[in-house]
Design a protein around this motif. Structure first.
Motif, PDB file in Angstrom:
ATOM      1  N   ASP A  15       0.838  -1.194   0.000  1.00  0.00           N
ATOM      2  CA  ASP A  15       0.000   0.000   0.000  1.00  0.00           C
ATOM      3  C   ASP A  15       0.877   1.250   0.000  1.00  0.00           C
ATOM      4  O   ASP A  15       1.553   1.539   0.986  1.00  0.00           O
ATOM      5  N   PRO A  16       0.870   2.020  -1.095  1.00  0.00           N
ATOM      6  CA  PRO A  16       1.738   3.202  -1.157  1.00  0.00           C
ATOM      7  C   PRO A  16       1.345   4.297  -0.163  1.00  0.00           C
ATOM      8  O   PRO A  16       2.155   5.154   0.163  1.00  0.00           O
ATOM      9  N   GLU A  17       0.126   4.266   0.352  1.00  0.00           N
ATOM     10  CA  GLU A  17      -0.339   5.270   1.297  1.00  0.00           C
ATOM     11  C   GLU A  17      -0.083   4.885   2.754  1.00  0.00           C
ATOM     12  O   GLU A  17      -0.311   5.678   3.663  1.00  0.00           O
ATOM     13  N   TYR A  18       0.383   3.669   2.998  1.00  0.00           N
ATOM     14  CA  TYR A  18       0.508   3.160   4.365  1.00  0.00           C
ATOM     15  C   TYR A  18       1.431   4.017   5.220  1.00  0.00           C
ATOM     16  O   TYR A  18       1.102   4.370   6.343  1.00  0.00           O
ATOM     17  N   GLU A  19       2.579   4.370   4.685  1.00  0.00           N
ATOM     18  CA  GLU A  19       3.544   5.177   5.443  1.00  0.00           C
ATOM     19  C   GLU A  19       2.973   6.547   5.784  1.00  0.00           C
ATOM     20  O   GLU A  19       3.152   7.044   6.902  1.00  0.00           O
ATOM     21  N   SER A  20       2.264   7.163   4.849  1.00  0.00           N
ATOM     22  CA  SER A  20       1.686   8.480   5.137  1.00  0.00           C
ATOM     23  C   SER A  20       0.580   8.365   6.189  1.00  0.00           C
ATOM     24  O   SER A  20       0.408   9.284   7.009  1.00  0.00           O
ATOM     25  N   ARG A  21      -0.160   7.242   6.213  1.00  0.00           N
ATOM     26  CA  ARG A  21      -1.172   7.039   7.251  1.00  0.00           C
ATOM     27  C   ARG A  21      -0.516   6.862   8.615  1.00  0.00           C
ATOM     28  O   ARG A  21      -1.027   7.356   9.626  1.00  0.00           O
ATOM     29  N   ILE A  22       0.603   6.162   8.657  1.00  0.00           N
ATOM     30  CA  ILE A  22       1.328   6.010   9.930  1.00  0.00           C
ATOM     31  C   ILE A  22       1.791   7.371  10.429  1.00  0.00           C
ATOM     32  O   ILE A  22       1.638   7.705  11.606  1.00  0.00           O
ATOM     33  N   GLN A  23       2.353   8.169   9.533  1.00  0.00           N
ATOM     34  CA  GLN A  23       2.829   9.498   9.928  1.00  0.00           C
ATOM     35  C   GLN A  23       1.674  10.370  10.415  1.00  0.00           C
ATOM     36  O   GLN A  23       1.804  11.084  11.410  1.00  0.00           O
ATOM     37  N   ALA A  24       0.521  10.291   9.734  1.00  0.00           N
ATOM     38  CA  ALA A  24      -0.650  11.065  10.154  1.00  0.00           C
ATOM     39  C   ALA A  24      -1.138  10.602  11.532  1.00  0.00           C
ATOM     40  O   ALA A  24      -1.526  11.424  12.371  1.00  0.00           O
ATOM     41  N   ALA A  25      -1.108   9.301  11.774  1.00  0.00           N
ATOM     42  CA  ALA A  25      -1.513   8.775  13.078  1.00  0.00           C
ATOM     43  C   ALA A  25      -0.573   9.262  14.177  1.00  0.00           C
ATOM     44  O   ALA A  25      -1.016   9.638  15.262  1.00  0.00           O
ATOM     45  N   LEU A  26       0.728   9.255  13.896  1.00  0.00           N
ATOM     46  CA  LEU A  26       1.704   9.736  14.884  1.00  0.00           C
ATOM     47  C   LEU A  26       1.498  11.211  15.196  1.00  0.00           C
ATOM     48  O   LEU A  26       1.590  11.632  16.356  1.00  0.00           O
ATOM     49  N   VAL A  27       1.204  12.002  14.170  1.00  0.00           N
ATOM     50  CA  VAL A  27       0.934  13.431  14.376  1.00  0.00           C
ATOM     51  C   VAL A  27      -0.335  13.595  15.216  1.00  0.00           C
ATOM     52  O   VAL A  27      -0.385  14.419  16.138  1.00  0.00           O
ATOM     53  N   GLY A  28      -1.348  12.779  14.916  1.00  0.00           N
ATOM     54  CA  GLY A  28      -2.594  12.845  15.669  1.00  0.00           C
ATOM     55  C   GLY A  28      -2.410  12.515  17.137  1.00  0.00           C
ATOM     56  O   GLY A  28      -3.044  13.121  18.012  1.00  0.00           O
ATOM     57  N   ILE A  29      -1.548  11.561  17.418  1.00  0.00           N
ATOM     58  CA  ILE A  29      -1.248  11.215  18.818  1.00  0.00           C
ATOM     59  C   ILE A  29      -0.491  12.357  19.488  1.00  0.00           C
ATOM     60  O   ILE A  29      -0.796  12.748  20.614  1.00  0.00           O
ATOM     61  N   ALA A  30       0.489  12.904  18.780  1.00  0.00           N
ATOM     62  CA  ALA A  30       1.331  13.965  19.355  1.00  0.00           C
ATOM     63  C   ALA A  30       0.532  15.232  19.664  1.00  0.00           C
ATOM     64  O   ALA A  30       0.761  15.878  20.683  1.00  0.00           O
ATOM     65  N   ASN A  31      -0.411  15.587  18.776  1.00  0.00           N
ATOM     66  CA  ASN A  31      -1.146  16.839  19.005  1.00  0.00           C
ATOM     67  C   ASN A  31      -2.455  16.636  19.767  1.00  0.00           C
ATOM     68  O   ASN A  31      -3.214  17.578  19.946  1.00  0.00           O
ATOM     69  N   GLY A  32      -2.728  15.400  20.197  1.00  0.00           N
ATOM     70  CA  GLY A  32      -3.894  15.149  21.028  1.00  0.00           C
ATOM     71  C   GLY A  32      -5.188  14.878  20.280  1.00  0.00           C
ATOM     72  O   GLY A  32      -6.241  14.749  20.899  1.00  0.00           O
ATOM     73  N   THR A  33      -5.144  14.795  18.968  1.00  0.00           N
ATOM     74  CA  THR A  33      -6.341  14.486  18.185  1.00  0.00           C
ATOM     75  C   THR A  33      -6.881  13.103  18.544  1.00  0.00           C
ATOM     76  O   THR A  33      -8.083  12.900  18.618  1.00  0.00           O
ATOM     77  N   HIS A  34      -5.962  12.167  18.756  1.00  0.00           N
ATOM     78  CA  HIS A  34      -6.339  10.809  19.151  1.00  0.00           C
ATOM     79  C   HIS A  34      -5.889  10.604  20.596  1.00  0.00           C
ATOM     80  O   HIS A  34      -4.771  10.962  20.956  1.00  0.00           O
ATOM     81  N   LYS A  35      -6.762   9.989  21.398  1.00  0.00           N
ATOM     82  CA  LYS A  35      -6.427   9.862  22.816  1.00  0.00           C
ATOM     83  C   LYS A  35      -5.383   8.788  23.094  1.00  0.00           C
ATOM     84  O   LYS A  35      -4.714   8.838  24.122  1.00  0.00           O
ATOM     85  N   ASN A  36      -5.240   7.810  22.181  1.00  0.00           N
ATOM     86  CA  ASN A  36      -4.203   6.792  22.376  1.00  0.00           C
ATOM     87  C   ASN A  36      -3.838   6.122  21.051  1.00  0.00           C
ATOM     88  O   ASN A  36      -4.444   6.406  20.011  1.00  0.00           O
ATOM     89  N   ILE A  37      -2.874   5.238  21.109  1.00  0.00           N
ATOM     90  CA  ILE A  37      -2.360   4.564  19.907  1.00  0.00           C
ATOM     91  C   ILE A  37      -3.413   3.679  19.269  1.00  0.00           C
ATOM     92  O   ILE A  37      -3.540   3.625  18.043  1.00  0.00           O
ATOM     93  N   THR A  38      -4.209   3.001  20.074  1.00  0.00           N
ATOM     94  CA  THR A  38      -5.227   2.098  19.542  1.00  0.00           C
ATOM     95  C   THR A  38      -6.251   2.854  18.701  1.00  0.00           C
ATOM     96  O   THR A  38      -6.602   2.422  17.598  1.00  0.00           O
TER      97      THR A  38
END
Length: 104
Positions: A15-38
């Motif tokens: 999946d060519p988009e997989y890495e960008s989704r991981i990076q977006a998830a990490l940003v979301g965790i860092a800025n508080g958009t997502h409450k946890n990794i799960t």
């Protein structure tokens, strides 16, 4: 939730988009958009364990790891050449010693 398994290595590799989704998830965790990794993993459809490892610096993307593989392959080739030269040297030395013993 869909039946697609997002933690498959096949998905990550194809999946060519997989890495960008991981990076977006990490940003979301860092800025508080997502409450946890799960939650971040579910929202961005990435493997939770990969996301956890990446957040702790324990996991590299395939793209980041590729130069290390090339260095390793180069190192392996050098070791093979070195082993071959050592073996050849040992064989030549054995022949010389055998020849010297023959004439004595």
């Amino acid at each position: 939730m869909s039946d697609i398994k997002f933690n498959s290595k096949l998905v990550a590799a194809t999946d060519p988009e997989y890495e960008s989704r991981i990076q977006a998830a990490l940003v979301g965790i860092a800025n508080g958009t997502h409450k946890n990794i799960t939650v971040a993993a579910r929202v961005h459809k990435v493997a939770r364990q990969t996301l956890k490892d990446r957040s702790m610096g324990l996991h590299m993307s395939h793209r980041d790891f590729a130069p290390h593989i090339q260095i390793t392959n180069f190192t392996i080739h050098l070791l093979c050449i070195n082993t071959y030269i050592h073996t050849l040297h040992s064989q030549v030395l054995s022949i010389i010693l055998h020849s010297v013993n023959f004439f004595i």
